[in-house]
Design an enzyme around this catalytic site. Structure first.
Site, PDB file in Angstrom:
ATOM      1  N   ARG A 173     -13.158  16.389  13.066  1.00 51.05           N
ATOM      2  CA  ARG A 173     -12.217  15.246  13.079  1.00 51.05           C
ATOM      3  C   ARG A 173     -12.759  14.023  13.826  1.00 51.05           C
ATOM      4  O   ARG A 173     -12.017  13.320  14.506  1.00 51.05           O
ATOM      5  CB  ARG A 173     -10.862  15.663  13.685  1.00 51.05           C
ATOM      6  CG  ARG A 173     -10.161  16.782  12.977  1.00 51.05           C
ATOM      7  CD  ARG A 173      -9.883  16.530  11.486  1.00 51.05           C
ATOM      8  NE  ARG A 173      -9.578  17.805  10.878  1.00 51.05           N
ATOM      9  CZ  ARG A 173     -10.474  18.535  10.202  1.00 51.05           C
ATOM     10  NH1 ARG A 173     -11.698  18.081   9.981  1.00 51.05           N
ATOM     11  NH2 ARG A 173     -10.137  19.694   9.706  1.00 51.05           N
ATOM     12  N   SER A 223      -1.009  16.787  11.748  1.00 50.07           N
ATOM     13  CA  SER A 223      -1.270  17.492  13.011  1.00 50.07           C
ATOM     14  C   SER A 223      -1.609  16.463  14.074  1.00 50.07           C
ATOM     15  O   SER A 223      -2.550  15.690  13.906  1.00 50.07           O
ATOM     16  CB  SER A 223      -2.450  18.450  12.860  1.00 50.07           C
ATOM     17  OG  SER A 223      -2.136  19.428  11.914  1.00 50.07           O
ATOM     18  N   GLU A 293      -5.448  14.081  17.974  1.00 55.36           N
ATOM     19  CA  GLU A 293      -6.245  13.755  16.787  1.00 55.36           C
ATOM     20  C   GLU A 293      -5.818  12.371  16.285  1.00 55.36           C
ATOM     21  O   GLU A 293      -6.619  11.559  15.855  1.00 55.36           O
ATOM     22  CB  GLU A 293      -5.983  14.799  15.693  1.00 55.36           C
ATOM     23  CG  GLU A 293      -6.693  14.511  14.392  1.00 55.36           C
ATOM     24  CD  GLU A 293      -6.434  15.573  13.333  1.00 55.36           C
ATOM     25  OE1 GLU A 293      -6.446  16.781  13.669  1.00 55.36           O
ATOM     26  OE2 GLU A 293      -6.215  15.185  12.174  1.00 55.36           O
TER      27      GLU A 293
HETATM   28  C1  LIG Z   1       1.577  15.097   6.146  1.00 55.64           C
HETATM   29  C2  LIG Z   1       0.163  14.895   6.634  1.00 55.64           C
HETATM   30  C3  LIG Z   1      -0.786  15.894   6.438  1.00 55.64           C
HETATM   31  C4  LIG Z   1      -2.099  15.724   6.885  1.00 55.64           C
HETATM   32  N1  LIG Z   1      -3.006  16.733   6.661  1.00 55.64           N
HETATM   33  C5  LIG Z   1      -4.269  16.578   7.083  1.00 55.64           C
HETATM   34  C6  LIG Z   1      -5.252  17.601   6.861  1.00 55.64           C
HETATM   35  O1  LIG Z   1      -4.974  18.634   6.277  1.00 55.64           O
HETATM   36  N2  LIG Z   1      -6.511  17.393   7.332  1.00 55.64           N
HETATM   37  C7  LIG Z   1      -6.870  16.242   7.974  1.00 55.64           C
HETATM   38  O2  LIG Z   1      -8.036  16.111   8.356  1.00 55.64           O
HETATM   39  N3  LIG Z   1      -5.967  15.258   8.204  1.00 55.64           N
HETATM   40  C8  LIG Z   1      -4.701  15.399   7.766  1.00 55.64           C
HETATM   41  N4  LIG Z   1      -3.789  14.401   7.994  1.00 55.64           N
HETATM   42  C9  LIG Z   1      -4.208  13.193   8.731  1.00 55.64           C
HETATM   43  C10 LIG Z   1      -4.751  12.049   7.864  1.00 55.64           C
HETATM   44  O3  LIG Z   1      -4.278  12.132   6.537  1.00 55.64           O
HETATM   45  C11 LIG Z   1      -6.268  12.015   7.864  1.00 55.64           C
HETATM   46  O4  LIG Z   1      -6.801  11.897   9.172  1.00 55.64           O
HETATM   47  C12 LIG Z   1      -6.813  10.861   7.003  1.00 55.64           C
HETATM   48  O5  LIG Z   1      -8.200  11.018   6.887  1.00 55.64           O
HETATM   49  C13 LIG Z   1      -6.509   9.491   7.592  1.00 55.64           C
HETATM   50  O6  LIG Z   1      -6.793   8.524   6.589  1.00 55.64           O
HETATM   51  P1  LIG Z   1      -5.992   7.157   6.510  1.00 55.64           P
HETATM   52  O7  LIG Z   1      -6.521   6.381   5.362  1.00 55.64           O
HETATM   53  O8  LIG Z   1      -4.529   7.405   6.512  1.00 55.64           O
HETATM   54  O9  LIG Z   1      -6.453   6.477   7.850  1.00 55.64           O
HETATM   55  P2  LIG Z   1      -5.578   5.688   8.929  1.00 55.64           P
HETATM   56  O10 LIG Z   1      -4.591   6.634   9.539  1.00 55.64           O
HETATM   57  O11 LIG Z   1      -5.044   4.440   8.338  1.00 55.64           O
HETATM   58  O12 LIG Z   1      -6.695   5.324   9.978  1.00 55.64           O
HETATM   59  C14 LIG Z   1      -7.348   6.339  10.721  1.00 55.64           C
HETATM   60  C15 LIG Z   1      -8.625   5.722  11.297  1.00 55.64           C
HETATM   61  O13 LIG Z   1      -9.536   5.499  10.230  1.00 55.64           O
HETATM   62  C16 LIG Z   1     -10.025   4.160  10.285  1.00 55.64           C
HETATM   63  N5  LIG Z   1     -10.301   3.727   8.918  1.00 55.64           N
HETATM   64  C17 LIG Z   1      -9.441   3.718   7.862  1.00 55.64           C
HETATM   65  N6  LIG Z   1     -10.051   3.238   6.767  1.00 55.64           N
HETATM   66  C18 LIG Z   1     -11.331   2.935   7.134  1.00 55.64           C
HETATM   67  C19 LIG Z   1     -12.452   2.380   6.453  1.00 55.64           C
HETATM   68  N7  LIG Z   1     -12.401   1.998   5.167  1.00 55.64           N
HETATM   69  N8  LIG Z   1     -13.600   2.199   7.156  1.00 55.64           N
HETATM   70  C20 LIG Z   1     -13.681   2.542   8.479  1.00 55.64           C
HETATM   71  N9  LIG Z   1     -12.646   3.063   9.168  1.00 55.64           N
HETATM   72  C21 LIG Z   1     -11.484   3.258   8.507  1.00 55.64           C
HETATM   73  C22 LIG Z   1      -8.897   3.365  10.900  1.00 55.64           C
HETATM   74  O14 LIG Z   1      -9.376   2.184  11.512  1.00 55.64           O
HETATM   75  C23 LIG Z   1      -8.362   4.347  11.938  1.00 55.64           C
HETATM   76  O15 LIG Z   1      -9.095   4.280  13.117  1.00 55.64           O
HETATM   77  C24 LIG Z   1      -2.468  14.540   7.556  1.00 55.64           C
HETATM   78  C25 LIG Z   1      -1.509  13.522   7.745  1.00 55.64           C
HETATM   79  C26 LIG Z   1      -0.217  13.693   7.286  1.00 55.64           C
HETATM   80  C27 LIG Z   1       0.785  12.586   7.473  1.00 55.64           C
END
Ligand SMILES: Cc1cc2nc3c(=O)[nH]c(=O)nc-3n(C[C@H](O)[C@H](O)[C@H](O)COP(=O)(O)OP(=O)(O)OC[C@H]3O[C@@H](n4cnc5c(N)ncnc54)[C@H](O)[C@@H]3O)c2cc1C
Length: 300
Positions: A173, A223, A293
Site C-alpha cells: 500500500r 480499510s 492507510e
Molecule cells: C469500499 C472501498 C473498498 C476498497 N477496497 C480496497 C481494496 O480492496 N484494496 C485496496 O488496495 N484499496 C481499497 N480501497 C481503497 C482505494 O480504493 C484504493 O487505495 C485506491 O487505489 C485509491 O484510488 P483513488 O483513485 O480513489 O485515489 P484517491 O483516494 O483519490 O487518492 C489516493 C492518493 O493517490 C494519489 N493519486 C491519485 N491519482 C493519482 C495520479 N494520477 N497520479 C499520482 N497520484 C495520484 C492522490 O494524490 C492521493 O494521495 C477501497 C476503498 C473503498 C471506499
C-alpha cells in the site's frame, strides 16, 4: 493576475470549478471545499498547470476517485487537480494500457473481455488507475506491483517520462510517487491470455466475498488501517469491542471492523476522531500501533 485568470489561460474555463464541495468527489461523502477544482483534458494542460503551480507556489493537490482520502472540513486551498477526463483503456499485445482517470475496476473488466488474466484482484477496488498505482492497491492476494509493466508520468517540472514498474518502489500500500512528485498519466499492465470463463469465475468469487463482508451500503474509505505485521487490523478492532462505536455521524462498521462508515452526515472531524479513538484503544489493549492507510488532506 489572479489564480482564476491564470488558470483560465491554461484550460477551458468550463473545466474550472470554484469552491467545489469535495464531498461530491470523495467516497466518504464529507469534507470541505476546493478553492479551484480543475479537470484538464490534455496532457499539455496538465503540464502547464504543474508549471504554473511551481512558478507561483500555489498549493496543488491531486485527487483520484477519492476512495482512499479524507478531506478535512476546512477543505483544500489552491488547486485540486482531477484527471477524471483521462479515461481511455486499450490493448497492445498482451498489455492493457489504461489512462490514469479510468477506474481500475474498468481496466479489470476490459482485461476480462480481452481474455487476459492478471487484473482480477482489482475487480472491486473503487479507485482510479492513478490512485491504484500510487497506493499499490491490492486485494485477495494480488496487487498492482504483480502486473505493472511501466507507467507514463509527469514530473514536478512538467516533463513527461515513461518509467518501468521498478522505478516506483511499490510495496504494501505504498509507492514513491508522492516523494518524487509524479502525476501518473497512464499505466501499462502486463497480462497473459487465459480462458474467459476462468477469469470471470475468479472475479465473481471476489465480488461475492467483497459484497458479503464489506459495508458497501454506507460511504467509507475502505480499510482505514494497514495490516500491522503479525496481526489483522480488523481483528484487533473487533477484539477491542469497538464495532458500532462512533462519534457524531461516523462509526466503526458493525459488518467489517476495518471500515469506518459515514452513517449519518458525519463531518471529517467526526471521522478523524473515530480513527484516533480506534488507534488509542487498540494501542492500550494490545500494544499495537495501527498505521493509517487512508490519507488525510486539507485543513480544519
Ligand atoms: C469500499 C472501498 C473498498 C476498497 N477496497 C480496497 C481494496 O480492496 N484494496 C485496496 O488496495 N484499496 C481499497 N480501497 C481503497 C482505494 O480504493 C484504493 O487505495 C485506491 O487505489 C485509491 O484510488 P483513488 O483513485 O480513489 O485515489 P484517491 O483516494 O483519490 O487518492 C489516493 C492518493 O493517490 C494519489 N493519486 C491519485 N491519482 C493519482 C495520479 N494520477 N497520479 C499520482 N497520484 C495520484 C492522490 O494524490 C492521493 O494521495 C477501497 C476503498 C473503498 C471506499
Amino acid at each position: 493576475m489572479s489564480i482564476l485568470k491564470e488558470l483560465q489561460q491554461i484550460i477551458n474555463p468550463e473545466h474550472i470549478l470554484i469552491d467545489e464541495a469535495l464531498k461530491n468527489h470523495t467516497y466518504t461523502k464529507l469534507g470541505g471545499k476546493a478553492d479551484f477544482f480543475v479537470t484538464p483534458s490534455t496532457v499539455e494542460e496538465v503540464q502547464e498547470i504543474i508549471r504554473y503551480a511551481n512558478k507561483t507556489d500555489v498549493p496543488f493537490t491531486l485527487l483520484g476517485n477519492g476512495s482512499n482520502v479524507i478531506v478535512r472540513d476546512g477543505g483544500i486551498r489552491g488547486i485540486v487537480l482531477s484527471l477524471k477526463k483521462f479515461l481511455g483503456i486499450r490493448r497492445e499485445g498482451n498489455k492493457v494500457i489504461a489512462e490514469s482517470g479510468a477506474r481500475i475496476i474498468d481496466a479489470s473488466r476490459f482485461a476480462l473481455n480481452e481474455h487476459l488474466t492478471g487484473l482480477e484482484f482489482a475487480c472491486g477496488i473503487p479507485g482510479t488507475v492513478g490512485g491504484a498505482l500510487y497506493m499499490n492497491a491490492g486485494a485477495y492476494g494480488g496487487e498492482v506491483k504483480d502486473c505493472l509493466e511501466s507507467a507514463l508520468v509527469v514530473d514536478s517540472f512538467g516533463e513527461v517520462h515513461r518509467l518501468p514498474a521498478d522505478s516506483f518502489d511499490l510495496e504494501y500500500r505504498t509507492s514513491n510517487i508522492a516523494e518524487k512528485g509524479y502525476i501518473v498519466l497512464e499505466a501499462s499492465f502486463s497480462l497473459e491470455v487465459s480462458d474467459y470463463n476462468e477469469i470471470k469465475a475468479v472475479m465473481d468469487d471476489l465480488t461475492y466475498k467483497r459484497e458479503s463482508k464489506q459495508p458497501l451500503e454506507y460511504p467509507s474509505c475502505g480499510s482505514v488501517f494497514k495490516r500491522p505485521p503479525g496481526y489483522f487490523a480488523g481483528k484487533l478492532i473487533q477484539d477491542s469491542e469497538l464495532q458500532g462505536k462512533g462519534i457524531g455521524g461516523a462509526e466503526v462498521s458493525t459488518k467489517h471492523a476495518g471500515f469506518i462508515v459515514n452513517k449519518n452526515n458525519a463531518t471529517a472531524s467526526d471521522y478523524i476522531s473515530v480513527i484516533e479513538m480506534v488507534q488509542r484503544e487498540v494501542k492500550t489493549k494490545f500494544g499495537v500501533e495501527l498505521e493509517r492507510e487512508v490519507r488525510i488532506l486539507g485543513e480544519d
